[in-house]
Design a protein around this motif. Structure first.
Motif, PDB file in Angstrom:
ATOM      1  N   VAL A   1       0.754  -1.110  -0.716  1.00  0.00           N
ATOM      2  CA  VAL A   1       0.103  -0.341   0.039  1.00  0.00           C
ATOM      3  C   VAL A   1       0.975   1.066   0.341  1.00  0.00           C
ATOM      4  O   VAL A   1       0.653   2.360  -1.357  1.00  0.00           O
ATOM      5  CB  VAL A   1      -0.887  -0.113   1.259  1.00  0.00           C
ATOM      6  N   THR A   2       1.952   1.150   0.847  1.00  0.00           N
ATOM      7  CA  THR A   2       3.004   2.445   0.521  1.00  0.00           C
ATOM      8  C   THR A   2       4.064   3.263  -0.435  1.00  0.00           C
ATOM      9  O   THR A   2       3.516   3.828  -0.835  1.00  0.00           O
ATOM     10  CB  THR A   2       3.761   2.500   1.905  1.00  0.00           C
ATOM     11  N   LEU A   3       3.815   1.336  -1.482  1.00  0.00           N
ATOM     12  CA  LEU A   3       4.467   1.701  -2.832  1.00  0.00           C
ATOM     13  C   LEU A   3       3.497   2.266  -3.283  1.00  0.00           C
ATOM     14  O   LEU A   3       3.904   3.348  -4.615  1.00  0.00           O
ATOM     15  CB  LEU A   3       5.105   0.700  -2.796  1.00  0.00           C
ATOM     16  N   PHE A   4       1.968   1.521  -3.605  1.00  0.00           N
ATOM     17  CA  PHE A   4       1.121   2.622  -4.277  1.00  0.00           C
ATOM     18  C   PHE A   4       1.334   4.269  -4.147  1.00  0.00           C
ATOM     19  O   PHE A   4       0.380   4.638  -4.709  1.00  0.00           O
ATOM     20  CB  PHE A   4      -0.022   1.636  -4.160  1.00  0.00           C
ATOM     21  N   LEU A   5       0.619   4.422  -2.829  1.00  0.00           N
ATOM     22  CA  LEU A   5       0.681   5.454  -2.288  1.00  0.00           C
ATOM     23  C   LEU A   5       2.190   6.674  -2.880  1.00  0.00           C
ATOM     24  O   LEU A   5       1.568   7.672  -3.347  1.00  0.00           O
ATOM     25  CB  LEU A   5       0.862   5.699  -1.170  1.00  0.00           C
ATOM     26  N   TYR A   6       3.117   6.492  -2.553  1.00  0.00           N
ATOM     27  CA  TYR A   6       4.481   6.801  -3.469  1.00  0.00           C
ATOM     28  C   TYR A   6       4.203   6.872  -4.421  1.00  0.00           C
ATOM     29  O   TYR A   6       4.274   7.940  -5.678  1.00  0.00           O
ATOM     30  CB  TYR A   6       5.078   5.837  -3.313  1.00  0.00           C
ATOM     31  N   PHE A   7       3.373   5.530  -5.792  1.00  0.00           N
ATOM     32  CA  PHE A   7       2.973   6.112  -7.205  1.00  0.00           C
ATOM     33  C   PHE A   7       2.120   6.899  -7.567  1.00  0.00           C
ATOM     34  O   PHE A   7       2.533   8.281  -8.392  1.00  0.00           O
ATOM     35  CB  PHE A   7       2.993   4.540  -7.611  1.00  0.00           C
ATOM     36  N   ILE A   8       1.028   6.825  -6.687  1.00  0.00           N
ATOM     37  CA  ILE A   8       0.055   8.015  -6.568  1.00  0.00           C
ATOM     38  C   ILE A   8       0.117   9.223  -6.183  1.00  0.00           C
ATOM     39  O   ILE A   8      -0.469  10.199  -6.594  1.00  0.00           O
ATOM     40  CB  ILE A   8      -0.928   7.663  -5.844  1.00  0.00           C
TER      41      ILE A   8
ATOM     42  N   THR B   1       2.121   3.210 -15.326  1.00  0.00           N
ATOM     43  CA  THR B   1       2.968   1.867 -15.114  1.00  0.00           C
ATOM     44  C   THR B   1       2.292   1.434 -13.440  1.00  0.00           C
ATOM     45  O   THR B   1       2.632   0.893 -13.279  1.00  0.00           O
ATOM     46  CB  THR B   1       3.884   3.367 -14.558  1.00  0.00           C
ATOM     47  N   ILE B   2       1.178   2.998 -13.324  1.00  0.00           N
ATOM     48  CA  ILE B   2       0.034   2.445 -11.839  1.00  0.00           C
ATOM     49  C   ILE B   2      -0.988   1.291 -12.279  1.00  0.00           C
ATOM     50  O   ILE B   2      -1.046   0.287 -11.065  1.00  0.00           O
ATOM     51  CB  ILE B   2       0.216   3.829 -11.566  1.00  0.00           C
ATOM     52  N   THR B   3      -1.091   1.634 -13.541  1.00  0.00           N
ATOM     53  CA  THR B   3      -2.440   0.830 -13.814  1.00  0.00           C
ATOM     54  C   THR B   3      -1.778  -1.242 -13.884  1.00  0.00           C
ATOM     55  O   THR B   3      -2.185  -1.851 -13.119  1.00  0.00           O
ATOM     56  CB  THR B   3      -3.284   0.925 -14.244  1.00  0.00           C
ATOM     57  N   GLY B   4      -0.900  -1.003 -14.275  1.00  0.00           N
ATOM     58  CA  GLY B   4       0.059  -2.043 -15.349  1.00  0.00           C
ATOM     59  C   GLY B   4       0.514  -2.793 -14.072  1.00  0.00           C
ATOM     60  O   GLY B   4       0.705  -4.461 -13.341  1.00  0.00           O
ATOM     61  N   PHE B   5       1.198  -2.039 -13.292  1.00  0.00           N
ATOM     62  CA  PHE B   5       1.416  -2.763 -11.798  1.00  0.00           C
ATOM     63  C   PHE B   5       0.738  -2.912 -10.872  1.00  0.00           C
ATOM     64  O   PHE B   5       0.637  -4.187 -10.363  1.00  0.00           O
ATOM     65  CB  PHE B   5       2.657  -1.359 -11.146  1.00  0.00           C
ATOM     66  N   HIS B   6      -0.616  -2.651 -10.797  1.00  0.00           N
ATOM     67  CA  HIS B   6      -1.685  -3.541  -9.643  1.00  0.00           C
ATOM     68  C   HIS B   6      -2.309  -4.516 -10.778  1.00  0.00           C
ATOM     69  O   HIS B   6      -2.139  -5.367 -10.104  1.00  0.00           O
ATOM     70  CB  HIS B   6      -2.870  -2.152 -10.078  1.00  0.00           C
ATOM     71  N   GLY B   7      -2.697  -4.591 -12.589  1.00  0.00           N
ATOM     72  CA  GLY B   7      -2.726  -5.718 -13.256  1.00  0.00           C
ATOM     73  C   GLY B   7      -1.929  -6.781 -12.774  1.00  0.00           C
ATOM     74  O   GLY B   7      -2.355  -8.081 -11.868  1.00  0.00           O
ATOM     75  N   ALA B   8      -0.253  -6.841 -11.943  1.00  0.00           N
ATOM     76  CA  ALA B   8       0.593  -7.656 -11.819  1.00  0.00           C
ATOM     77  C   ALA B   8       0.071  -7.719 -10.468  1.00  0.00           C
ATOM     78  O   ALA B   8       0.307  -9.400  -9.981  1.00  0.00           O
ATOM     79  CB  ALA B   8       1.804  -7.499 -11.974  1.00  0.00           C
TER      80      ALA B   8
ATOM     81  N   SER C   1       2.065   7.922 -19.159  1.00  0.00           N
ATOM     82  CA  SER C   1       3.678   6.943 -18.932  1.00  0.00           C
ATOM     83  C   SER C   1       3.462   6.961 -17.099  1.00  0.00           C
ATOM     84  O   SER C   1       3.274   5.674 -16.556  1.00  0.00           O
ATOM     85  CB  SER C   1       5.343   7.770 -18.667  1.00  0.00           C
ATOM     86  N   ALA C   2       2.285   7.767 -17.043  1.00  0.00           N
ATOM     87  CA  ALA C   2       2.181   7.319 -15.560  1.00  0.00           C
ATOM     88  C   ALA C   2       1.173   6.751 -15.119  1.00  0.00           C
ATOM     89  O   ALA C   2       0.965   5.384 -14.328  1.00  0.00           O
ATOM     90  CB  ALA C   2       2.059   8.440 -14.788  1.00  0.00           C
ATOM     91  N   PHE C   3       0.324   6.916 -16.015  1.00  0.00           N
ATOM     92  CA  PHE C   3      -0.982   6.116 -16.212  1.00  0.00           C
ATOM     93  C   PHE C   3      -0.894   4.148 -16.437  1.00  0.00           C
ATOM     94  O   PHE C   3      -1.316   3.577 -15.670  1.00  0.00           O
ATOM     95  CB  PHE C   3      -2.208   6.597 -17.671  1.00  0.00           C
TER      96      PHE C   3
END
Length: 207
Positions: free
Chosen positions: A41-48, A143-150, A139-141
């Protein structure tokens, strides 16, 4: 003779044996999963947070200085993932009562909903007219959605393995830690997706 140790067959049943399971309120494995989910969750907060920074500082952020994504597919994805958490929670509560049949139904339903999420996300990617190199927004889109998809894919594999173990009779009302840990991870993925939808899809309509 003094000092002679009594033979083991003279001991009470179970004496001298190490306990198989701890008697804490929560198993160490559960706490390990909680900490792992917290780091994710912390990692995704960093992305957002990076996303919001770019949105506020990059003048060409998105097509023609701004981007308003379509909401149809993202909201459908949200409904699928939220529903999958509900079915998994239902199955998890069932095994705590020893109801193996409902656990099976809950796991199968969650797997179907998770697969539908991944398939629909692939459709969304296929419909996009932009590539990650187009601008900061895309680029951000990706990265974030793809990483979440993984993460969703990993959770789906965990669910499939949990179901496989369940078919072999590994879980009972007293022993179902793997189910709880898998559910924790899947619920974390769900919460993160709601954060992503709020920042990447809904927020641009308010700016």
């Amino acid at each position: 003779m003094s000092g002679v140790i009594a033979p083991t067959d003279a001991l009470p049943p179970g004496a001298g044996r190490l306990p198989t399971f701890g008697r804490r309120s929560r198993a160490p494995g559960w706490w390990g999963m909680v900490l792992f989910c917290a780091t994710e969750v912390t990692l995704f907060l960093y992305f957002i947070g990076s996303w919001l920074y770019l949105r506020g500082t990059v003048t060409s952020f998105g097509a023609e200085g701004g981007h308003h994504p379509a909401l149809g597919i993202p909201l459908t994805l949200t409904a699928l993932l939220v529903s999958s958490s509900i079915t998994l929670r239902w199955g998890e509560r069932a095994i705590r009562r020893g109801d193996t049949g409902r656990l099976t139904a809950g796991l199968v339903a969650t797997l179907v909903l998770g697969a539908a999420f991944l398939a629909l996300q692939a459709v969304e990617y296929a419909k996009q007219e932009h590539v990650p190199q187009a601008d900061a927004y895309w680029s951000a889109f990706y990265t974030i959605t793809g990483f979440h998809g993984a993460h969703v894919l990993l959770g789906w594999l965990m669910l499939a393995f949990t179901l496989l173990r369940h078919t072999r009779g590994h879980f009972t009302a007293e022993r179902h830690l793997a189910v709880e840990n898998t559910a924790l991870y899947w619920h974390m993925v769900d919460v993160v997706w709601i954060m992503i939808v709020s920042a990447l899809y809904l927020a641009p309509w308010l700016w």
